[in-house]
Design an enzyme around this catalytic site. Structure first.
Site, PDB file in Angstrom:
ATOM      1  N   GLU A 217     -60.806  50.034  47.544  1.00  0.00           N
ATOM      2  CA  GLU A 217     -59.629  49.950  46.599  1.00  0.00           C
ATOM      3  C   GLU A 217     -59.288  48.433  45.788  1.00  0.00           C
ATOM      4  OE1 GLU A 217     -56.673  47.345  48.989  1.00  0.00           O
ATOM      5  OE2 GLU A 217     -55.403  47.023  47.174  1.00  0.00           O
ATOM      6  N   GLU A 218     -60.475  48.168  45.776  1.00  0.00           N
ATOM      7  CA  GLU A 218     -61.752  46.593  44.822  1.00  0.00           C
ATOM      8  C   GLU A 218     -62.229  47.211  43.888  1.00  0.00           C
ATOM      9  OE1 GLU A 218     -58.012  44.942  46.963  1.00  0.00           O
ATOM     10  OE2 GLU A 218     -59.048  43.984  45.071  1.00  0.00           O
TER      11      GLU A 218
ATOM     12  N   LEU B 193     -60.778  44.587  52.677  1.00  0.00           N
ATOM     13  CA  LEU B 193     -59.713  43.544  53.211  1.00  0.00           C
ATOM     14  C   LEU B 193     -57.899  44.825  53.268  1.00  0.00           C
ATOM     15  CD1 LEU B 193     -57.446  40.276  53.384  1.00  0.00           C
ATOM     16  CD2 LEU B 193     -59.676  40.890  54.508  1.00  0.00           C
ATOM     17  N   ASP B 194     -57.038  44.553  54.205  1.00  0.00           N
ATOM     18  CA  ASP B 194     -55.698  45.164  54.558  1.00  0.00           C
ATOM     19  C   ASP B 194     -55.049  43.331  54.795  1.00  0.00           C
ATOM     20  OD1 ASP B 194     -53.591  47.024  54.805  1.00  0.00           O
ATOM     21  OD2 ASP B 194     -53.656  46.679  56.532  1.00  0.00           O
TER      22      ASP B 194
ATOM     23  N   ASP C 105     -60.400  39.626  48.953  1.00  0.00           N
ATOM     24  CA  ASP C 105     -60.389  40.463  48.473  1.00  0.00           C
ATOM     25  C   ASP C 105     -61.323  41.086  48.227  1.00  0.00           C
ATOM     26  OD1 ASP C 105     -57.079  41.157  47.345  1.00  0.00           O
ATOM     27  OD2 ASP C 105     -57.833  42.198  49.554  1.00  0.00           O
TER      28      ASP C 105
ATOM     29  N   ASP D  59     -52.927  45.575  42.530  1.00  0.00           N
ATOM     30  CA  ASP D  59     -52.579  44.265  43.324  1.00  0.00           C
ATOM     31  C   ASP D  59     -53.700  43.526  43.180  1.00  0.00           C
ATOM     32  OD1 ASP D  59     -51.422  46.229  44.996  1.00  0.00           O
ATOM     33  OD2 ASP D  59     -52.412  45.815  46.277  1.00  0.00           O
TER      34      ASP D  59
ATOM     35  N   ASP E  98     -59.846  49.964  52.558  1.00  0.00           N
ATOM     36  CA  ASP E  98     -59.948  49.035  52.051  1.00  0.00           C
ATOM     37  C   ASP E  98     -60.338  47.412  52.646  1.00  0.00           C
ATOM     38  OD1 ASP E  98     -56.054  48.360  52.784  1.00  0.00           O
ATOM     39  OD2 ASP E  98     -57.684  46.821  51.633  1.00  0.00           O
TER      40      ASP E  98
ATOM     41  N   GLU F  32     -56.730  54.124  53.829  1.00  0.00           N
ATOM     42  CA  GLU F  32     -55.063  53.185  54.631  1.00  0.00           C
ATOM     43  C   GLU F  32     -54.415  54.775  55.583  1.00  0.00           C
ATOM     44  OE1 GLU F  32     -53.265  51.248  51.523  1.00  0.00           O
ATOM     45  OE2 GLU F  32     -53.208  49.028  52.644  1.00  0.00           O
TER      46      GLU F  32
END
Ligand code: AHG
Ligand code: MN
Ligand code: MN
Ligand code: MN
Length: 330
Positions: A89-90, A110-111, A67, A61, A108, A275
């Site tokens: 995630e980051e 920032l979803d 994020d 992504d 996560d 998630e």
């Protein structure tokens, strides 16, 4: 005066194993969430929070300003909480935070990043896991635990309201951030998902890529009262998992992000550890169901922090029906 999150945490976690550290962690996560929410409302530092930073994360992504800002805020919260590991995630892989902690957080930060610049609800999703002595010695195994191991799970939604949707294993609860009442207060004591879905939620632009059994299922919904379901179905799709999940928790429905034939999408778009697992725990604790189409999400043995999984969740009867469509076609 509605009861506070603090009062709930004390009553729900008193005496539970890891109860106090989990309660403290949730308080730190709330502090980070309020910081992110204020940044969104005030337009952040660089003006365009949805601006691309030129890098991609390990899941491919493109990283947006928010994020990375959210990742930093929640990394600090995880450190302040004394977590042993942070899996985001980051971030490329597990980040070791302390030798002493016996908890890990998969997050996560920032979803719904594609919705940052459109002023649509976005959020943060988190999963709190135990860490054994063996796992501490072998960090890669920390985020290869199935979702059934989760000690707590939740998400924040940054929308017209700031909500915390939380479970520590005793039902799913909704808390509203209300400065008038001095912080997070209980809005819904125990969510119960409507067993009969009236709406479905899917990115229909992917329809032509789905397997025939999923297309057959959708076709029957679209056929409405004249079709085999003999009733009408509505459709809602926000494109922020937290917003679609919150709607389904509050009024039922079924969400599908199936795998498809495209390269890189065989297991769909959503990530298991930060998630699908946390949303699955929240949904099950509210009387709903969550699967990859056929297998219960919380039973799936993960192989890596960022692995993807086809994701179906919501009203229990509808999730079970989808499994029958898949079984019938095999
Ligand atoms: P994230 O912004 O954390 O990468 O997650 C985006 C996810 C999820 O929020 C949403 O359900 C899904 O992406 C939407 O995917 P499409 O845009 O492909 O429909
Ligand atoms: Mn992303
Ligand atoms: Mn997401
Ligand atoms: Mn994200």
């Amino acid at each position: 005066m509605p009861s506070s999150l603090d009062a709930y945490l004390t009553s729900a976690l008193e005496g539970a194993a890891s109860g106090r550290p989990i309660a403290d962690a949730i308080r730190h996560l709330c502090t980070a969430a309020v910081k992110v929410r204020n940044t969104i409302i005030e337009g952040g530092t660089s003006g365009d929070l949805g601006g691309q930073r030129g890098e991609t994360n390990s899941d491919g992504d493109i990283q947006k300003e928010l994020d990375v800002l959210a990742d930093k805020a929640f990394l600090k919260a995880a450190k302040d909480s004394g977590f042993a590991f942070f899996g985001s995630e980051e971030q490329e892989g597990p980040v070791r935070l302390s030798e002493d902690g016996d908890l890990a957080i998969a997050i996560d930060p920032l979803d719904g990043s594609s919705n940052i610049s459109t002023n649509v609800s976005i959020g943060t999703i988190f999963s709190i896991l135990p860490v054994s002595a063996e796992q501490k010695a072998n960090p890669d195994t920390v985020f290869r635990q199935k979702g059934a191991n989760q000690l707590a799970a939740g998400f924040f939604t940054y929308g017209p309201q700031l909500h915390l949707v939380l479970t520590v294993g005793d039902g799913t609860h909704v808390f509203l951030f209300s400065p008038k009442f001095g912080g997070f207060v209980e809005q819904t004591a125990s969510v119960s998902i409507e067993p009969r879905a009236k709406e479905f939620s899917a990115n229909m632009s992917n329809y032509r890529h789905w397997d025939t059994h999923i297309r057959n299922y959708i076709d029957d919904l679209l056929a409405g009262a004249e079709g085999p379901r003999e009733r009408e179905f509505g459709m809602r799709y926000v494109g922020s998992l937290v917003a679609d999940a919150y709607r389904i928790l509050t009024r039922g429905g079924v969400f599908l992000y199936p795998g498809d034939e495209r390269k890189g999408y065989q297991k769909g778009r959503l990530r298991l550890m930060y998630e699908a697992n946390p949303v699955a725990m929240l949904v099950e604790q509210a009387g709903g169901a969550a699967s990859d189409g056929t297998r219960r999400i919380l039973d799936i043995e993960p192989e890596s922090l960022h692995e993807r999984v086809p994701f179906v969740f919501g009203s229990k009867r509808e999730v079970e029906r989808i499994a029958r469509y898949i079984a019938d076609s095999d």
